[in-house]
Design a protein around this motif. Sequence first.
Motif, short mmCIF file in Angstrom:
data_model
loop_
_atom_site.label_atom_id
_atom_site.label_comp_id
_atom_site.label_asym_id
_atom_site.label_seq_id
_atom_site.Cartn_x
_atom_site.Cartn_y
_atom_site.Cartn_z
N UNK A 218 -13.00 19.55 9.71
CA UNK A 218 -14.35 19.85 10.17
C UNK A 218 -14.88 21.19 9.74
N UNK A 219 -14.39 21.73 8.62
CA UNK A 219 -14.96 22.97 8.10
C UNK A 219 -16.45 22.80 7.83
N UNK A 220 -17.20 23.87 7.98
CA UNK A 220 -18.61 23.83 7.65
C UNK A 220 -18.81 23.41 6.20
N UNK A 221 -19.86 22.61 5.94
CA UNK A 221 -20.03 22.05 4.60
C UNK A 221 -20.26 23.12 3.55
N UNK A 222 -20.75 24.30 3.95
CA UNK A 222 -21.00 25.34 2.96
C UNK A 222 -19.71 25.97 2.44
N UNK A 223 -18.57 25.70 3.09
CA UNK A 223 -17.30 26.12 2.53
C UNK A 223 -17.07 25.50 1.15
N UNK A 224 -17.71 24.37 0.92
CA UNK A 224 -17.54 23.70 -0.37
C UNK A 224 -18.02 24.55 -1.53
N UNK A 225 -18.95 25.48 -1.28
CA UNK A 225 -19.46 26.32 -2.37
C UNK A 225 -18.33 27.07 -3.05
N UNK A 226 -17.45 27.67 -2.27
CA UNK A 226 -16.32 28.43 -2.83
C UNK A 226 -15.34 27.51 -3.53
N UNK A 227 -15.12 26.33 -2.96
CA UNK A 227 -14.10 25.41 -3.47
C UNK A 227 -14.55 24.76 -4.78
N UNK A 228 -15.81 24.36 -4.85
CA UNK A 228 -16.29 23.61 -6.01
C UNK A 228 -16.67 24.53 -7.17
N UNK A 229 -16.91 25.81 -6.88
CA UNK A 229 -17.34 26.75 -7.93
C UNK A 229 -16.49 28.02 -7.88
N UNK A 230 -15.21 27.94 -8.23
CA UNK A 230 -14.34 29.12 -8.12
C UNK A 230 -14.73 30.26 -9.06
N UNK A 231 -15.62 30.00 -10.01
CA UNK A 231 -16.05 31.08 -10.91
C UNK A 231 -16.94 32.09 -10.18
N UNK A 232 -17.47 31.71 -9.01
CA UNK A 232 -18.29 32.66 -8.25
C UNK A 232 -17.41 33.72 -7.61
N UNK A 233 -17.91 34.96 -7.49
CA UNK A 233 -17.13 36.02 -6.84
C UNK A 233 -16.79 35.68 -5.39
N UNK A 234 -15.79 36.35 -4.84
CA UNK A 234 -15.43 36.15 -3.45
C UNK A 234 -16.54 36.63 -2.53
N UNK A 266 -23.21 30.34 -0.13
CA UNK A 266 -21.84 30.83 -0.31
C UNK A 266 -21.44 31.85 0.74
N UNK A 267 -22.41 32.61 1.28
CA UNK A 267 -22.06 33.65 2.26
C UNK A 267 -21.55 33.06 3.57
N UNK A 268 -21.79 31.78 3.82
CA UNK A 268 -21.29 31.15 5.03
C UNK A 268 -19.92 30.50 4.81
N UNK A 269 -19.44 30.55 3.59
CA UNK A 269 -18.12 29.99 3.30
C UNK A 269 -17.03 30.93 3.78
N UNK A 270 -16.07 30.39 4.53
CA UNK A 270 -14.98 31.23 5.02
C UNK A 270 -13.64 30.89 4.38
N UNK A 271 -13.68 30.38 3.15
CA UNK A 271 -12.43 29.98 2.48
C UNK A 271 -11.52 31.19 2.27
N UNK A 272 -12.07 32.33 1.87
CA UNK A 272 -11.20 33.50 1.66
C UNK A 272 -10.62 33.99 2.98
#
Length: 793
Positions: A218-234, A266-272
């Motif tokens: 149930x992670x927030x869907x915006x976490x996908x930004x980091x996962x699908x586009x790893x070329x973006x900065x942390x 991407x700022x709402x992604x908490x993958x890191x």
Amino acid sequence: MKQKTLFSAIFIGAVSFGVAATGDAYNWPAYRSDLDYDTKANIGIINPPTEFNNNCSGVTGKKAGKWWALYWGANRDSRITDVTIDSILKKYDTDFSYLYDTMGWAPDAQAQDGKYSAIYYYGSGTCAGGEKTDTTGGWQTWVAGYTAVAASFYPLYSFNTSCPYTDRVAQMDAMIHEGIHSMTNGYPGAKDAHWFQEAGNTWIQQDMFSHRNGVYSGMGFLNAATVIAPFMPIECYSGWLIDGTFGGPGAQGVTGKNQRYLLGGAQYSNIFPTFMGTWLGTGSVRWVYGHAYGNTPYLLETYGLDIGLGDAGIRRLITEFRAKLAMLDMKEWSEEIRNLLNQNFGGTSYWEQDYWDNKNYSYTWKMTPYQPTTDSSGYLIPAAETTPGWSGSNVIPLQVSSGASQVSVSFYPTGSHSTNSNMNFLLAYRATDGTPVYSEPITGEGTAILNLTKTPSSTNGSQMVFAIVVNTDYAYTGHEDIRTYHFDYRLKPETGISGAGSATTAYYRNFELNYDWANLPASSSSSDLSSSSSEADLSSSSSEASSSSESTIPVLVSNYAVNITLPIDDNYASIAFDLHLSEVAQALGISQAEIATKATYFAVESNGTHNTTSTANAPGHWFNANGNVVEYSNANATIYSEFDLASGKGYVGHYPNRVSNGDVYTIVQGFSYNNKNVTYTTKITITNDVSNSGSESTTALMYGLEGLSTHLDVSFHKGILEVHYKLDRSDAVKISLFTAYGALISTEIIGQKKAGVHQHKLDLNKMGLPSSTYIVKVSCGSYLEAKSINIHK
């Protein structure tokens, strides 16, 4: 190729991260074990507040729970009922008590000063501002000298059980998000954390949920930004912008109209932070909130301080994060990472503003975590537009040659920004037994080698390994142009590789994700930092107390049968019972005072397992009708039971509007210590009958009604229910209508009325109500009375 050298503090040439036999799998070394911010040591133990903040003009009403208070003005909508306000405060106190008592966080600055943390009804006429028509939205703001939550009608009404909004549960959780902003602003390091204000916040709420429920989905869907586009900065605010640059950590370069679909959040992604909390412990995330302010405004720069991981440590951390993300190597969260990829893989990202304005898809990008390359004379050249940004990475799929037992690939940083000190490279794969296998990373030009001791997973008949290119630049301060950079490179397969795989193939779907990560080699970072040193575990402060984790089954030494008749209530009112703590302590072999520090509190699920994570005010739980533990926000939350160890009492109540007369529920709770259990089996019978000494028996829907109704009468004529009530003094009045079984139909806030006799009409025809028995309750400051009436149309 260049010969590898041993690890050095100076990153020159092909620097290695450790010493291992050529090609052997690499184990990530541990980080410093004190990377934590001990809340109690630095801020102290904060007791629940006892005062309101009276410095906001326009406040006409206020109510407090344990930690939080809600303030409203004269324009309060009637649908924000007293019950709704109680639900808001209950949700806040339940979640934040868990954050404070169990997760080791501290209340916000206002609570630290002895005043209730604050929620202001935005648009109701208080100093918090807003027009009455401002019905949507909630945010963290500053009111009366402190951080506070401003919430308008929409999110507040979502706490009303009659609210028809399909997103009401999400709205309730969003209000906790804003409260967490207020909480973290009480820390010295949060105020300038920029990107981390959102990413860290969503992680805290996720971390609370997963710890409390043992659920890792149930992670927030915006976490996908980091996962699908790893070329973006942390630390990337609004992601990959349409001009090919990246939003800075403080939204530098972001206009509000240059974002791409999904990536713009991407700022709402908490993958890191999830990676940090998973592999280094939750305290490693809280450490930033304690150390960023006054030192550096950004997350990675803070970790790079000498008091943190230092320059070499943070560069290795970035590399490890990128490698583990590529392999979906996030312990319990691994399957959820795969779900995020599945939801977006092959989809299209586009310029959102152009679509909104013109319904036109432009600046499109086919979403994939893998980097496309072209072969030029044996060298693999990456597509320039998606080469890594600062702290970003590329993942290049490579097909293994048939029968190969070892693979090797040479790496060459190229271009004006890629150097032999800021570019790292390694190979990795998921073995068929689930194990993620990594080569030893190298820095700068050189060759990564990996033995295929275990069998790599296959896709479409080909075994696959993955080249992982990482830029390790992390400092934004003084390097503001870095957000415009893409870091170029070339790859040259040497041995065991037949060519690059397609970037549009979902290789991760063939990964076996289960492996024994709990028993990694001692050199792994998970061995000594699986949990935070500052978390306050309610179960015990000694190792012997955690009987729920022992291999033997704890012995039941005592059980208390508790029978409670619980009146139907619209205000979470409770019935108390004796916990017999002196007897419990004797049975467990400890003193009564030691129950709070040594015994483990638990609730028993229907399958017999012990749930030690409180979902009500700790120690306590919410239960569904089957006696299983649920969250307060769960639509099936029905009964709560909370233990007050100071008074020696347990308190049982119900969720308003979810019980009926005659319902019976059974719940089991207890204490455990030193392989001994004491339990309370509580049978709760719901009633709406109260016996009175007079000739009349008034049906009571609310706990607290006393005796006959002497101020209230009701009558019915041509579809109109007339409520006649008398006030002995000027008072605020609320009138509620219930079914005969205690279900709340409507609540109307009448407002201030003068002393004397008054009448209020309820149009049952307009409400579409049939002939039946109904109950009316009048609430004011001087009395609570209810009366039933049989209506025949």
